[in-house]
Design a protein around this motif. Structure first.
Motif, PDB file in Angstrom:
ATOM      1  N   ALA A   1       0.808  -1.225   0.000  1.00 42.66           N
ATOM      2  CA  ALA A   1       0.000   0.000   0.000  1.00 42.66           C
ATOM      3  C   ALA A   1       0.839   1.273   0.000  1.00 42.66           C
ATOM      4  O   ALA A   1       0.309   2.351  -0.273  1.00 42.66           O
ATOM      5  N   ALA A   2       2.134   1.167   0.291  1.00 41.31           N
ATOM      6  CA  ALA A   2       2.986   2.357   0.451  1.00 41.31           C
ATOM      7  C   ALA A   2       2.952   3.312  -0.745  1.00 41.31           C
ATOM      8  O   ALA A   2       2.870   4.538  -0.560  1.00 41.31           O
ATOM      9  N   PRO A   3       3.004   2.827  -2.012  1.00 35.70           N
ATOM     10  CA  PRO A   3       2.970   3.778  -3.145  1.00 35.70           C
ATOM     11  C   PRO A   3       1.709   4.628  -3.195  1.00 35.70           C
ATOM     12  O   PRO A   3       1.675   5.637  -3.903  1.00 35.70           O
ATOM     13  N   LEU A   4       0.682   4.236  -2.438  1.00 37.01           N
ATOM     14  CA  LEU A   4      -0.548   5.021  -2.392  1.00 37.01           C
ATOM     15  C   LEU A   4      -0.275   6.463  -1.976  1.00 37.01           C
ATOM     16  O   LEU A   4      -0.978   7.393  -2.401  1.00 37.01           O
ATOM     17  N   LEU A   5       0.750   6.664  -1.166  1.00 30.68           N
ATOM     18  CA  LEU A   5       1.066   8.011  -0.679  1.00 30.68           C
ATOM     19  C   LEU A   5       1.458   8.956  -1.814  1.00 30.68           C
ATOM     20  O   LEU A   5       1.397  10.171  -1.660  1.00 30.68           O
ATOM     21  N   THR A   6       1.865   8.396  -2.956  1.00 32.38           N
ATOM     22  CA  THR A   6       2.274   9.235  -4.097  1.00 32.38           C
ATOM     23  C   THR A   6       1.200   9.295  -5.179  1.00 32.38           C
ATOM     24  O   THR A   6       1.438   9.853  -6.247  1.00 32.38           O
ATOM     25  N   MET A   7       0.015   8.707  -4.919  1.00 33.00           N
ATOM     26  CA  MET A   7      -1.013   8.627  -5.963  1.00 33.00           C
ATOM     27  C   MET A   7      -1.447  10.013  -6.424  1.00 33.00           C
ATOM     28  O   MET A   7      -1.728  10.893  -5.618  1.00 33.00           O
ATOM     29  N   HIS A   8      -1.482  10.180  -7.747  1.00 36.20           N
ATOM     30  CA  HIS A   8      -1.990  11.405  -8.362  1.00 36.20           C
ATOM     31  C   HIS A   8      -3.139  11.019  -9.281  1.00 36.20           C
ATOM     32  O   HIS A   8      -2.980  10.165 -10.154  1.00 36.20           O
ATOM     33  N   THR A   9      -4.308  11.604  -9.067  1.00 38.53           N
ATOM     34  CA  THR A   9      -5.472  11.277  -9.897  1.00 38.53           C
ATOM     35  C   THR A   9      -5.764  12.413 -10.864  1.00 38.53           C
ATOM     36  O   THR A   9      -5.535  13.589 -10.550  1.00 38.53           O
ATOM     37  N   ALA A  10      -6.259  12.050 -12.036  1.00 41.75           N
ATOM     38  CA  ALA A  10      -6.609  13.044 -13.048  1.00 41.75           C
ATOM     39  C   ALA A  10      -7.514  12.394 -14.074  1.00 41.75           C
ATOM     40  O   ALA A  10      -7.511  11.173 -14.244  1.00 41.75           O
ATOM     41  N   ASN A  11      -8.298  13.225 -14.773  1.00 37.95           N
ATOM     42  CA  ASN A  11      -9.014  12.736 -15.940  1.00 37.95           C
ATOM     43  C   ASN A  11      -7.987  12.570 -17.052  1.00 37.95           C
ATOM     44  O   ASN A  11      -7.421  13.564 -17.528  1.00 37.95           O
ATOM     45  N   LEU A  12      -7.706  11.362 -17.436  1.00 37.09           N
ATOM     46  CA  LEU A  12      -6.634  11.110 -18.392  1.00 37.09           C
ATOM     47  C   LEU A  12      -6.936  11.773 -19.734  1.00 37.09           C
ATOM     48  O   LEU A  12      -8.076  11.787 -20.198  1.00 37.09           O
ATOM     49  N   THR A  13      -5.893  12.304 -20.344  1.00 40.57           N
ATOM     50  CA  THR A  13      -6.053  12.949 -21.644  1.00 40.57           C
ATOM     51  C   THR A  13      -6.255  11.895 -22.727  1.00 40.57           C
ATOM     52  O   THR A  13      -6.093  10.694 -22.512  1.00 40.57           O
ATOM     53  N   PHE A  14      -6.575  12.380 -23.894  1.00 40.70           N
ATOM     54  CA  PHE A  14      -6.758  11.517 -25.050  1.00 40.70           C
ATOM     55  C   PHE A  14      -5.518  10.649 -25.277  1.00 40.70           C
ATOM     56  O   PHE A  14      -5.616   9.440 -25.502  1.00 40.70           O
ATOM     57  N   GLN A  15      -4.354  11.265 -25.210  1.00 38.22           N
ATOM     58  CA  GLN A  15      -3.121  10.525 -25.434  1.00 38.22           C
ATOM     59  C   GLN A  15      -2.874   9.487 -24.353  1.00 38.22           C
ATOM     60  O   GLN A  15      -2.351   8.405 -24.616  1.00 38.22           O
ATOM     61  N   GLN A  16      -3.229   9.791 -23.105  1.00 30.59           N
ATOM     62  CA  GLN A  16      -3.022   8.844 -22.013  1.00 30.59           C
ATOM     63  C   GLN A  16      -4.004   7.682 -22.065  1.00 30.59           C
ATOM     64  O   GLN A  16      -3.664   6.564 -21.677  1.00 30.59           O
ATOM     65  N   GLN A  17      -5.208   7.927 -22.556  1.00 27.16           N
ATOM     66  CA  GLN A  17      -6.233   6.889 -22.569  1.00 27.16           C
ATOM     67  C   GLN A  17      -5.957   5.814 -23.614  1.00 27.16           C
ATOM     68  O   GLN A  17      -6.197   4.634 -23.381  1.00 27.16           O
ATOM     69  N   LEU A  18      -5.460   6.226 -24.779  1.00 24.42           N
ATOM     70  CA  LEU A  18      -5.329   5.276 -25.874  1.00 24.42           C
ATOM     71  C   LEU A  18      -4.032   4.481 -25.756  1.00 24.42           C
ATOM     72  O   LEU A  18      -3.056   4.921 -25.149  1.00 24.42           O
ATOM     73  N   PRO A  19      -4.005   3.291 -26.360  1.00 27.78           N
ATOM     74  CA  PRO A  19      -2.817   2.446 -26.236  1.00 27.78           C
ATOM     75  C   PRO A  19      -1.598   3.048 -26.919  1.00 27.78           C
ATOM     76  O   PRO A  19      -1.713   3.822 -27.873  1.00 27.78           O
ATOM     77  N   LYS A  20      -0.447   2.662 -26.431  1.00 25.64           N
ATOM     78  CA  LYS A  20       0.820   3.148 -26.969  1.00 25.64           C
ATOM     79  C   LYS A  20       0.944   2.757 -28.444  1.00 25.64           C
ATOM     80  O   LYS A  20       0.644   1.638 -28.834  1.00 25.64           O
ATOM     81  N   GLY A  21       1.394   3.725 -29.290  1.00 21.47           N
ATOM     82  CA  GLY A  21       1.547   3.447 -30.713  1.00 21.47           C
ATOM     83  C   GLY A  21       0.279   3.645 -31.514  1.00 21.47           C
ATOM     84  O   GLY A  21       0.292   3.424 -32.737  1.00 21.47           O
ATOM     85  N   ASN A  22      -0.830   4.050 -30.876  1.00 27.92           N
ATOM     86  CA  ASN A  22      -2.076   4.272 -31.598  1.00 27.92           C
ATOM     87  C   ASN A  22      -1.904   5.395 -32.624  1.00 27.92           C
ATOM     88  O   ASN A  22      -1.235   6.391 -32.381  1.00 27.92           O
TER      89      ASN A  22
END
Length: 755
Positions: free
Chosen positions: A384-405
């Motif tokens: 659970a330790a990495p939870l302390l660094t969690m950053h939430t956001a509405n992912l952008t178009f580029q972040q949502q789609l698969p790599k190389g799309n």
């Protein structure tokens, strides 16, 4: 209630089975006839984004589906005649489709890059979202034809309609793939668990019919509570998992009792009164947990919550009615279709031994409970330790789609040539008189101040609708769209520039919308609602456990263990999807953030689903203790007798959730992996190590209930299991009925089965 429902269904087998089939067919037919009413933009997003959508809707204006065509050269500038010819060819081709309006040349809008080698043709696709998605294909084909004629240049298109078309198609493909992959997976796992085709098919069929019926019910009621595509995905995900699990719990108990030598009717009554009750309590817990999502006030979450509640209630109903009816019809034929070399039904003594593996795990845990609790607790806290660094956001178009799309590649090219947020912020101005000199001057002032701020850039597009007294001012923001730079620019626009300009004109509204604004408002709403939702779910889960087992320790342990499993899942989610550790194994990469709705969604789902195992395991422990076993012996008996069922159920859930981890959209991957990891942790570290070690340390304190809580309603069930060789009905406690085939231990204080 569970025992009564099971007994009725076993007595009225045909009525129960054909009644269920009629219910499923009617629900599906009427739901299809009614159709689904989807969540619209005005209710989907909170804050100023919602208000902006409402203003445009009331004015009869739709957010235009804008598209951008990038023309780029490596060896010539936009002023070159050959470059201009390609631009003219793109404009002519797009206009020739008849599907686009407001096609603007980069030479008019000054949309030429700083190095002069890139230019943007901007256009709007005709129609609302659905129509534009259908129309954009012709525009994309026209642009592709120009690209084919000029392979030495880059001529590519990106925009709301083209990306929406790709995402709609991909969503449908992913949903179909998940459906066709998860079902055979679940069937295969059940085949291994039971070793018989009929027994394996039953839970899958009941889960699928529950999903079909629930889908019809959700569509039928969507006029009141709107639904969404995401809600359908979640309904399949949860419906298949819990539907199979509930049937598995029930069927496995009935098979165990038959293997122990009891007749069919008695075995069904025992399964109804024990596993049936566990299913009922578990289902109520999931419903309560999902109800917490209504407190977010976000329509998409309400849709997910409602769809999940409907499918869980339907699955519980099927497990408690049609399943006992089918088992009564089939009898021992449920073991038909045995597959060689696959797992056989456990021997009668398997309920007490738990098999070699679980016996090897449990023996040292019960021998050294303090060490086991400390070690497993440390592992969970570490995860659970990495939870302390969690950053939430509405992912952008580029972040949502698969790599190389391909669309991501186009977006990256446009952003490289024209730095800044790919989607502008839009100031929606509703005025008393939009054409008044004061408003005209205020809009011009807003444009000038935006460009002078250093946090926004051109081109700034102004569209005025005089008849509706509405205007939109589109201002590109610096940054990637959901980073700190874009958020700072948005705050400057909302808090400084808009109030100092257009809002200074009396009678004016000017909410700011757009992708960055949507992400910012959604995150703010989520952050504010999470404590309320978390508190609601935890408190009601605690109260349900308290009334179900009439024990402070059992209720408290359930809540703490669930929080630990959720925390560990959050930590893994952050590590993989935010920091990229091991992300390549899932065919993705770290995107620097966790989708903003995923943590809250995971919490309510996992808190509900984890209770499946907790209720099932603790019920068997309580059953042993109420039969007269000492607490430590009851713990060993309960864990060992449920180990096989919990393992099978967990493997099914992990497999179903894991399928969603393979889908294209980043948010679906995060949801699937988060759920799979949490269930895996819950079924192994929590149920096999931490739960038995903690309960062993508590010993008799497990069953403590203060006198001042004696007023609580007693949901424990007051019937005992008849002895082997009898077909007598279940008898009330103290009526002379003995416990089970287990040796009698004469020290029970309450001769009740608490299951």
């Amino acid at each position: 209630m569970a025992a009564a429902m099971g007994a009725w269904s076993a007595r009225h087998r045909k009525t129960a089975v054909f009644g269920w089939l009629l219910f499923v067919v009617l629900a599906a037919f009427l739901g299809g006839l009614h159709g689904s009413t989807q969540v619209d933009e005005a209710e989907a997003m909170p804050g100023q984004v919602s208000r902006a959508a409402e203003i445009l809707d009331r004015a009869g204006l739709k957010s235009p589906a804008t598209e951008t065509v990038l023309i780029q050269s490596t060896d010539r500038t936009a002023d070159a005649p050959a470059f201009r010819a390609v631009v003219d060819q793109v404009i002519a081709g797009v206009n020739g489709t008849g599907k686009a309006t407001d096609v603007r040349s980069p030479y008019d809008t000054k949309a030429v890059s700083a190095d002069g080698r890139s230019a943007l043709v901007q256009l709007t696709v005709r129609g609302d979202h659905e129509e534009a998605t259908a129309n954009v294909g012709a525009v994309v084909d026209a642009v592709a034809a120009v690209q084919k004629q000029h392979p030495d240049l880059t001529v590519v298109e990106l925009g709301d309609a083209s990306s929406g078309k790709w995402m709609d198609e991909q969503f449908a493909d992913d949903f179909a793939r998940a459906e066709w992959t998860a079902v055979p997976l679940a069937l295969g796992i059940l085949l291994v668990a039971f070793g018989a085709l009929v027994a394996a098919v039953l839970p899958v069929l009941l889960a699928l019919t529950a999903f079909v019926a629930a889908g019809g019910l959700v569509a039928l009621s969507s006029g009141i509570l709107h639904t969404s595509n995401s809600a359908s995905s979640v309904m399949l995900l949860v419906g298949l998992a819990v539907g199979v699990d509930y049937c598995l719990f029930y069927l496995r108990r009935e098979r165990e009792e038959r293997a122990a030598g009891r007749d069919l009717d008695t075995s069904l009554r025992i399964a109804a009164a024990t596993s049936g009750r566990a299913v009922l309590v578990s289902g109520v817990t999931v419903v309560i947990a999902m109800a917490g999502m209504f407190l977010t006030g976000i329509a998409e979450f309400k849709a997910m919550a409602y769809a999940t509640i409907v499918v869980v209630v339907t699955a519980v109903l099927g497990s408690l009615t049609v399943l006992p009816a089918l088992l009564s019809m089939l009898g021992d034929r449920v073991d038909k279709g045995r597959v060689p070399f696959l797992g056989r039904l456990r021997r009668p003594d398997a309920a007490t031994t738990g098999g070699r593996f679980w016996n090897a795990v449990l023996t040292p845990v019960l021998r050294r409970p303090l060490a086991a609790a400390a070690l497993s607790g440390a592992v969970l806290i570490g995860l659970a330790a990495p939870l302390l660094t969690m950053h939430t956001a509405n992912l952008t178009f580029q972040q949502q789609l698969p790599k190389g799309n391909e669309l991501v590649a186009v977006s990256q090219k446009i952003e490289a040539a024209f730095p800044g947020s790919p989607a502008p912020a839009s100031v929606v101005i509703k005025a008393t008189d939009i054409d008044s000199p004061a408003m005209t001057a205020a809009i011009a002032d807003l444009k000038a101040r935006a460009l002078a701020s250093g946090r926004m850039h051109g081109p700034v597009d102004i569209t005025v609708h005089p008849e509706q007294n509405v205007a939109t001012v589109d201002i590109p923001l610096n940054g990637s769209g959901n980073d700190a730079v874009s958020n700072a620019a948005l705050r400057t626009l909302r808090e400084d520039l808009v109030p100092a300009t257009v809002l200074a004109v009396p009678g004016t509204e000017a909410p700011v919308t757009g992708r960055t604004a949507g992400s910012y408002d959604f995150n703010a709403k989520m952050t504010g609602s999470m404590p309320v939702v978390f508190g609601f779910v935890v408190v009601f889960a605690f109260l349900l456990m308290l009334t179900s087992f009439r024990s402070l320790a059992v209720a408290g342990t359930a809540v703490v263990l669930n929080l630990l499993s959720v925390g560990a899942a959050y930590g893994v989610l952050t590590l993989v999807f935010q920091h990229g550790v091991g992300a390549s194994l899932l065919g993705t990469a770290g995107v620097g953030a966790v989708e903003s709705w995923v943590p809250l969604f995971l919490f309510v789902i996992l808190f509900g689903l984890s209770m499946d195992y907790h209720v099932f395991v603790v019920s068997r422990i309580k059953e042993g203790r109420d039969r007269g076993l000492p607490t430590r012996a009851a713990i060993a008996h309960g864990i060992r007798s449920t180990a096989g069922v919990v393992t099978s159920a967990a493997v099914i859930m992990v497999a179903v959730f894991g399928v969603f981890g393979t889908l294209s959209m980043q948010a679906m991957k995060q949801m699937g992996v988060g759920l799979a990891v949490a269930v895996l942790i819950d079924a192994t570290i929590i149920r096999a190590v931490l739960l038995p070690s903690v309960m062993t340390l508590l010993d008799e304190r497990n069953w403590y209930l203060p006198r001042w809580l004696a007023w609580l309603p007693d949901f424990s069930h007051t019937e005992t299991v008849p002895p082997l060789g009898t077909g007598a009905p279940l008898a009330p406690a103290g009526a002379g009925a003995t416990a089970t085939s287990e040796p009698h231990v004469p020290q029970a204080r309450h001769r009740r089965i608490g299951v």
